[in-house]
Design an enzyme around this catalytic site. Structure first.
Site, PDB file in Angstrom:
ATOM      1  N   PRO A  51     -11.287  -3.891   6.157  1.00 46.28           N
ATOM      2  CA  PRO A  51     -11.411  -2.760   7.091  1.00 46.28           C
ATOM      3  C   PRO A  51     -10.647  -1.524   6.635  1.00 46.28           C
ATOM      4  O   PRO A  51     -10.872  -0.435   7.137  1.00 46.28           O
ATOM      5  CB  PRO A  51     -10.843  -3.318   8.394  1.00 46.28           C
ATOM      6  CG  PRO A  51      -9.914  -4.405   7.970  1.00 46.28           C
ATOM      7  CD  PRO A  51     -10.486  -4.992   6.710  1.00 46.28           C
TER       8      PRO A  51
ATOM      9  N   GLY B 171     -14.191  -2.149  -1.738  1.00 51.27           N
ATOM     10  CA  GLY B 171     -14.251  -1.617  -3.092  1.00 51.27           C
ATOM     11  C   GLY B 171     -14.167  -2.777  -4.073  1.00 51.27           C
ATOM     12  O   GLY B 171     -14.267  -3.949  -3.681  1.00 51.27           O
ATOM     13  N   ASP B 172     -13.936  -2.457  -5.331  1.00 53.65           N
ATOM     14  CA  ASP B 172     -13.898  -3.505  -6.347  1.00 53.65           C
ATOM     15  C   ASP B 172     -12.688  -4.428  -6.184  1.00 53.65           C
ATOM     16  O   ASP B 172     -12.724  -5.575  -6.609  1.00 53.65           O
ATOM     17  CB  ASP B 172     -13.893  -2.864  -7.735  1.00 53.65           C
ATOM     18  CG  ASP B 172     -15.134  -2.010  -7.944  1.00 53.65           C
ATOM     19  OD1 ASP B 172     -16.234  -2.580  -7.917  1.00 53.65           O
ATOM     20  OD2 ASP B 172     -15.001  -0.777  -8.112  1.00 53.65           O
ATOM     21  N   GLY B 173     -11.636  -3.930  -5.567  1.00 53.20           N
ATOM     22  CA  GLY B 173     -10.404  -4.696  -5.443  1.00 53.20           C
ATOM     23  C   GLY B 173     -10.582  -6.007  -4.687  1.00 53.20           C
ATOM     24  O   GLY B 173      -9.958  -7.010  -5.014  1.00 53.20           O
TER      25      GLY B 173
ATOM     26  N   SER C 242     -13.499   3.012  -1.906  1.00 55.13           N
ATOM     27  CA  SER C 242     -13.562   4.313  -2.579  1.00 55.13           C
ATOM     28  C   SER C 242     -13.891   4.114  -4.052  1.00 55.13           C
ATOM     29  O   SER C 242     -14.421   5.006  -4.696  1.00 55.13           O
ATOM     30  CB  SER C 242     -12.239   5.055  -2.402  1.00 55.13           C
ATOM     31  OG  SER C 242     -11.156   4.209  -2.758  1.00 55.13           O
ATOM     32  N   GLY C 243     -13.585   2.934  -4.585  1.00 59.74           N
ATOM     33  CA  GLY C 243     -13.971   2.620  -5.957  1.00 59.74           C
ATOM     34  C   GLY C 243     -15.059   1.559  -5.925  1.00 59.74           C
ATOM     35  O   GLY C 243     -14.759   0.384  -5.773  1.00 59.74           O
TER      36      GLY C 243
HETATM   37  P1  ADP Z   1     -10.824   0.728  -2.418  1.00 62.73           P
HETATM   38  O1  ADP Z   1     -12.012   0.954  -3.267  1.00 62.73           O
HETATM   39  O2  ADP Z   1     -10.818   1.661  -1.261  1.00 62.73           O
HETATM   40  O3  ADP Z   1      -9.573   0.771  -3.238  1.00 62.73           O
HETATM   41  P2  ADP Z   1     -10.557  -2.151  -2.446  1.00 62.73           P
HETATM   42  O4  ADP Z   1     -11.575  -3.177  -2.100  1.00 62.73           O
HETATM   43  O5  ADP Z   1     -10.302  -1.948  -3.899  1.00 62.73           O
HETATM   44  O6  ADP Z   1     -10.968  -0.750  -1.804  1.00 62.73           O
HETATM   45  O7  ADP Z   1      -9.248  -2.547  -1.686  1.00 62.73           O
HETATM   46  C1  ADP Z   1      -8.034  -1.909  -1.884  1.00 62.73           C
HETATM   47  C2  ADP Z   1      -6.891  -2.900  -1.814  1.00 62.73           C
HETATM   48  O8  ADP Z   1      -6.765  -3.439  -0.519  1.00 62.73           O
HETATM   49  C3  ADP Z   1      -7.063  -4.082  -2.736  1.00 62.73           C
HETATM   50  O9  ADP Z   1      -5.861  -4.256  -3.432  1.00 62.73           O
HETATM   51  C4  ADP Z   1      -7.296  -5.254  -1.802  1.00 62.73           C
HETATM   52  O10 ADP Z   1      -6.788  -6.434  -2.355  1.00 62.73           O
HETATM   53  C5  ADP Z   1      -6.508  -4.851  -0.596  1.00 62.73           C
HETATM   54  N1  ADP Z   1      -6.914  -5.444   0.701  1.00 62.73           N
HETATM   55  C6  ADP Z   1      -7.943  -6.260   0.996  1.00 62.73           C
HETATM   56  N2  ADP Z   1      -8.003  -6.524   2.320  1.00 62.73           N
HETATM   57  C7  ADP Z   1      -6.964  -5.852   2.884  1.00 62.73           C
HETATM   58  C8  ADP Z   1      -6.484  -5.705   4.222  1.00 62.73           C
HETATM   59  N3  ADP Z   1      -7.088  -6.293   5.254  1.00 62.73           N
HETATM   60  N4  ADP Z   1      -5.419  -4.902   4.418  1.00 62.73           N
HETATM   61  C9  ADP Z   1      -4.821  -4.280   3.394  1.00 62.73           C
HETATM   62  N5  ADP Z   1      -5.219  -4.377   2.111  1.00 62.73           N
HETATM   63  C10 ADP Z   1      -6.278  -5.156   1.850  1.00 62.73           C
HETATM   64 MG    MG Z   2      -9.697  -0.447  -5.324  1.00 66.86          MG
END
Ligand code: ADP
Ligand code: MG
Length: 424
Positions: A20, A77-79, A109-110
């Site tokens: 989220p 995102g990819d994370g 965002s990625g």
């Molecule tokens: P973005 O593209 O916006 O960076 P990501 O999918 O890469 O999105 O997520 C960003 C980070 O948030 C990653 O390191 C991921 O592991 C972490 N993450 C996943 N779920 C949660 C959560 N519920 N709260 C905080 N961080 C989270």
């Molecule tokens: Mg990311």
């Protein structure tokens, strides 16, 4: 009764994991607004899981009963996919677990993998909601093909698995520094690039790699080689010969059908008429199985690289980027010839001495994949199977799939077709 039931087609059960907080914090709203209706209409049953913290998804898939799950899809995102893949690889039954089809819905965002998958489907470029709809549609269609993973060794002896990229220098800095602009969405990378350009620096280190041997041109009908071609004739991975499979009919459904650049192999996880599951998880691919058990191409990080490797003469870099998908971000078509299962790490590096305008030109040209045509003498591109990077600069950042990892010596090798990816 139980036996009869087991032989019946059952609905395809998908677990969708939503972060989220990814992107502009709207992943859940985007899901309910754009994807939910699509899945309902296509009669694709799913379970929605909202992650509560970082590594929640990783812990969840590490313990989940995957026999109840026909696909793992992430809306982030990819994370978040990085978490899921590493969670799967940390399981005792990783050989089977990593065969679970993986899907991606861009909510971060990625969204590099989402942009890449969309690109492989030979569709014209799309962004934002349009990209999300494209990925949602692919999920409903349920075609699956194989995807390479890269194993990564860090100095602490930690071993990670990566589906997208390993970056050091400029790109890694932009990845991490731009996280504070996450609320602006995908444009955060352009903002980060401009900020980093203003404080452009040089990173000292040693780089070595095992090049892909280009296959000699063989006459028709000669023996198959496992080398991918130097220039794929078909930019798309997913266009060729989709093979929609019906239950349990194909013992070798994971075999590579083609020997040339169109070596995609599609399985379907849904039935076109009623969206019931039509294939079970395949037998573990012997290919990926044997190769992932050990990293046969990598000596210990404390050992010298083998003779067959190329050691880069330069030791002053602006960036080193290993990428194994076509896109590094929605608007960065970084590895124009890359496909999800081409068995290649596309290694780019930029040596010191490049001017700020020249570096900016490269990134601007990358939107249309034109950076290699810029004839920039500082930009080098190699296709490799393994690489090692030993930073000498005492400070810097290294990212894997956009996530920061421990800074220090790092090495990596490709594992062709180890995972499976839902794509169109
Ligand atoms: P973005 O593209 O916006 O960076 P990501 O999918 O890469 O999105 O997520 C960003 C980070 O948030 C990653 O390191 C991921 O592991 C972490 N993450 C996943 N779920 C949660 C959560 N519920 N709260 C905080 N961080 C989270
Ligand atoms: Mg990311």
């Amino acid at each position: 009764e139980g036996v009869v039931y087991a032989e019946m087609r059952r609905p395809c059960r998908i677990m969708i994991l939503v972060n989220p907080h990814s992107g502009r914090g709207q992943a859940l709203q985007l899901f309910t607004g754009h994807v939910q209706g699509m899945l309902t209409e296509a009669a694709v049953p799913y379970t929605l899981v909202i992650t509560e913290h970082q590594n929640h998804a990783r812990e969840l898939v590490r313990k989940a009963d995957l026999s109840q799950c026909d696909a793992l899809v992430i809306m982030s995102g990819d994370g978040l996919l990085f978490e899921v893949i590493n969670g799967l690889m940390e399981r005792e039954d990783w050989q089977e677990a990593i065969q679970t089809p993986l899907g991606i819905l861009p909510g971060g965002s990625g969204n590099a993998l989402a942009a890449s998958v969309h690109h492989y489907s030979q569709s014209p470029p799309a962004w934002n909601e349009e990209l999300l709809l494209s990925c949602g549609f692919m999920l409903c269609k349920g075609l699956v093909s194989s995807m390479d993973l890269v194993s990564i060794h860090l100095a602490s002896r930690q071993r990670l698995f990566s589906f997208l990229s390993l970056a050091w220098g400029f790109v890694a800095d932009v990845d991490i520094e731009s996280e504070k602009y996450r609320h602006v969405g995908a444009i955060r990378f352009l903002m980060g690039t401009l900020v980093r350009l203003a404080s452009l620096r040089v990173y000292q280190g040693r780089l070595a790699y095992l090049p892909v041997k280009e296959a000699p041109k063989l006459p028709k009908g000669s023996i198959k080689t496992n080398q991918p071609p130097s220039t794929p004739q078909h930019p798309s991975l997913c266009s060729s010969l989709p093979c929609r499979l019906i239950p349990n009919t194909s013992p070798n459904r994971n075999a590579r059908h083609n020997q040339n650049s169109t070596n995609s192999n599609h399985n379907t996880i849904t039935n076109s008429s009623n969206n019931a599951i039509t294939t079970k998880r395949p037998e573990t691919q012997s290919d990926g199985k044997t190769r992932a058990q050990e990293d046969s191409l990598l000596p210990g990080l404390d050992q010298p690289v083998p003779e067959s490797w190329t050691v880069v003469k330069e030791e002053d870099f602006v960036l080193v980027l290993a990428i194994y998908q076509s896109h590094l971000a929605e608007d960065l078509w970084t590895a124009p010839g890359a496909m999800a299962d081409d068995g290649v790490i596309h290694l780019f590096y930029v040596t010191a001495g490049i001017s700020r305008p020249a570096l900016l030109r490269l990134f601007l040209a990358m939107e249309k994949g034109g950076h290699l045509a810029c004839d920039c003498p500082h930009l080098v591109y190699e296709k490799v199977k393994a690489l090692r990077l030993e930073p000498v600069s005492p400070q810097g950042m290294i990212t894997v799939d956009g996530e920061m990892v421990e800074y220090g010596p790092v090495q990596a090798q490709i594992h062709p077709g180890l995972a499976r990816l839902i794509c169109g």
